[in-house]
Motif scaffolding. Structure first.
Motif, short mmCIF file in Angstrom:
data_model
loop_
_atom_site.label_atom_id
_atom_site.label_comp_id
_atom_site.label_asym_id
_atom_site.label_seq_id
_atom_site.Cartn_x
_atom_site.Cartn_y
_atom_site.Cartn_z
N GLU A 60 -9.15 1.76 4.19
CA GLU A 60 -8.12 2.35 3.39
C GLU A 60 -7.21 1.54 2.47
N TYR A 102 -0.17 6.98 -6.30
CA TYR A 102 -1.32 7.78 -6.50
C TYR A 102 -1.34 9.50 -6.20
N THR A 121 -3.72 10.86 1.06
CA THR A 121 -3.67 9.49 1.79
C THR A 121 -5.18 8.86 1.26
N THR A 122 -5.02 7.69 1.15
CA THR A 122 -6.43 6.42 1.00
C THR A 122 -7.48 6.63 2.17
N PHE A 139 -9.59 8.45 -2.61
CA PHE A 139 -8.19 9.08 -2.32
C PHE A 139 -8.23 10.59 -2.36
N THR A 156 0.38 4.25 -2.66
CA THR A 156 -0.04 5.54 -2.15
C THR A 156 0.73 6.65 -2.80
N GLN A 191 0.85 -1.26 -0.06
CA GLN A 191 0.00 -0.19 0.16
C GLN A 191 0.80 1.33 0.00
#
Length: 455
Positions: free
Chosen positions: A361, A306, A400-401, A396, A303, A299
């Motif tokens: 998340e 993203y 952060t998710t 998102f 992130t 993750q």
């Protein structure tokens, strides 16, 4: 041979972030009617009845299209004979229209005759028949006959291979068509062999950033992802399953995460090296890599990527919203239609299971609740089990998710009524899939139900 761009070693994210533009990327799916020389079959007949019929098929006016092409077929036969090459196109369109109204056997008969007419006039192995063969395969697959559909896909590929040779770039669309078919039907290792062959052909014939070469790299990565996260395989009786063979590849012992990762990193590198790069294209490539890391449980890497996608797409708020405003399914192995046990009566009915759940998340699913099930207890357990295994790209906010409550899935399926699940009395609203059996009866609509989120 092409010159390979400098590879990203390990996970040098700074190399990704340093570039803000990329070339446009290719689509990730291939249409069945690929360019294979079938232009001879689909002649330009401006304002002709056949053109009108084709236009009607495209907008779903199937009965009128059937009337037009049947009259045209009769006219051609009266003027010449039953084997005139002019019959090939209206017969193919007739097959499309018949499939549209649910007459699959009639559609297959029209396609078969169109192929026969083409072979009589052009030769047994002329590539102009391939477009029609793909249409046959689509109808067979929609009717649940995967074994015959598989044979038609392989036949189409063999025709193209015979005509163009294994090393020709003209073969690439056919390679992708068969590889995509194998991938969807969980013949993953044959699909991988084909994507790798496509990459080999592309390396010797096209530029590094050619869309077909990038498509081959993405295909290779997709096989490694599908090996770890397989599509739902419909339960079948032992004597009716679709046999899996490894015609174009061999079965490895374990899933190789690194090879799939390298393929997607190379896509990023190649696009970044292009002189005609755009922010939208780099965002697409980086997003694919981020999704790869997310589904494999990395993750932090996802992130970081993203965030970069968010920066690239700041001037495009609509695209940002589409990608990040709500959870998007990356792996959602919904089940197929339930098998009939031989006691079915009447016409097929459309059932539905609607679920609500939380996406956290990391993209994992929890707190599943059934909102609707009709018929009750027929597919509830299977759909809930599939959703529990799903992986989503979470919402998102640029940094952060986010967790999202009340995400919805509505899964429709076709079933045959039995004594336990009788046909409805007309109060159940039948969808277009029930009225037009040629359309897919299985689909899922997904999205947040209340947009409620917590960080």
């Amino acid at each position: 041979m092409i010159k390979q761009p400098t590879a990203i070693v390990g996970f040098a994210i700074s190399a990704v972030v340093a570039h803000s533009t990329l070339a446009q990327t290719p689509p990730t799916t291939v249409e069945p009617g690929i360019a294979t020389g079938s232009d001879e079959l689909l002649l330009d007949q401006s304002e002709s009845p056949v053109d009108n019929a084709q236009g009607l098929v495209e907008i779903g006016e199937y009965p009128e299209a059937i009337n037009i092409v049947e009259l045209e077929i009769e006219r051609i036969e009266r003027r010449s004979n039953r084997y005139n090459i002019e019959l090939a196109r209206p017969l193919a369109i007739l097959g499309d229209a018949l499939a549209g109204v649910g007459d699959r056997e009639g559609a297959l008969g029209a396609y078969d005759r169109a192929v026969h007419v083409t072979r009589v006039n052009r030769g047994l192995h002329h590539p102009s028949q391939v477009d029609i063969v793909y249409r046959e395969a689509n109808v067979l697959a929609s009717n649940g006959n995967l074994a015959r559909a598989n044979r038609r896909h392989e036949y189409a590929y063999d025709i193209l291979l015979r005509n163009y040779g294994g090393g020709s770039p003209l073969l690439l669309p056919g390679i992708f068509a068969l590889a995509d078919w194998y991938l969807v039907n969980y013949n993953i290792f044959s699909a991988r062999g084909l994507y790798e062959h496509a990459l080999s052909v592309a390396d010797g014939t096209v530029a590094a950033d050619d869309p077909e070469r990038l498509r081959a790299l993405r295909g290779v990565a997709a096989t490694y992802r599908s090996e770890r996260f397989p599509p739902y395989q419909r339960e079948r009786k032992s004597n009716s399953g679709h046999p899996v063979n490894y015609r174009y590849g061999t079965m490895p012992a374990i899933n190789n995460f690194a090879k799939g990762e390298r393929a997607l990193i190379e896509v990023v590198n190649v696009i970044m090296a292009s002189e005609e790069a755009t922010n939208e294209a780099v965002a697409r490539a980086v997003l694919d890599l981020g999704d790869w890391y997310l589904v494999f449980g990395k993750q932090d890497r996802a992130t970081t990527l993203y965030r970069h996608v968010w920066e690239l797409l700041q001037p495009m708020p609509d695209q940002l919203a589409e990608i990040f405003d709500s959870p998007q399914p990356l792996y959602l192995p919904l089940p197929g239609d339930p098998d009939s046990d031989g006691t079915a009566v009447g016409r097929p009915q459309i059932g539905v299971v609607e679920l609500s759940f939380r996406v956290d998340e990391s993209g994992a699913v929890s707190s599943i609740a059934t909102l609707n099930s009709d018929p009750q207890d027929l597919m509830d357990v299977k759909v809930r089990r599939a959703v529990r295994r799903a992986r989503y790209r979470p919402a998102f906010d640029g940094q952060t998710t986010l967790a999202t409550e009340d995400v919805r899935v509505s899964h429709e399926f076709r079933y045959y009524p039995t004594d336990d699940f009788p046909a409805d009395d007309g109060s159940n609203n039948q969808t277009g899939a029930a009225n037009h059996p040629s359309e897919r009866a299985l689909h899922a609509s997904v999205g947040p139900g209340s947009a409620a989120r917590s960080s």
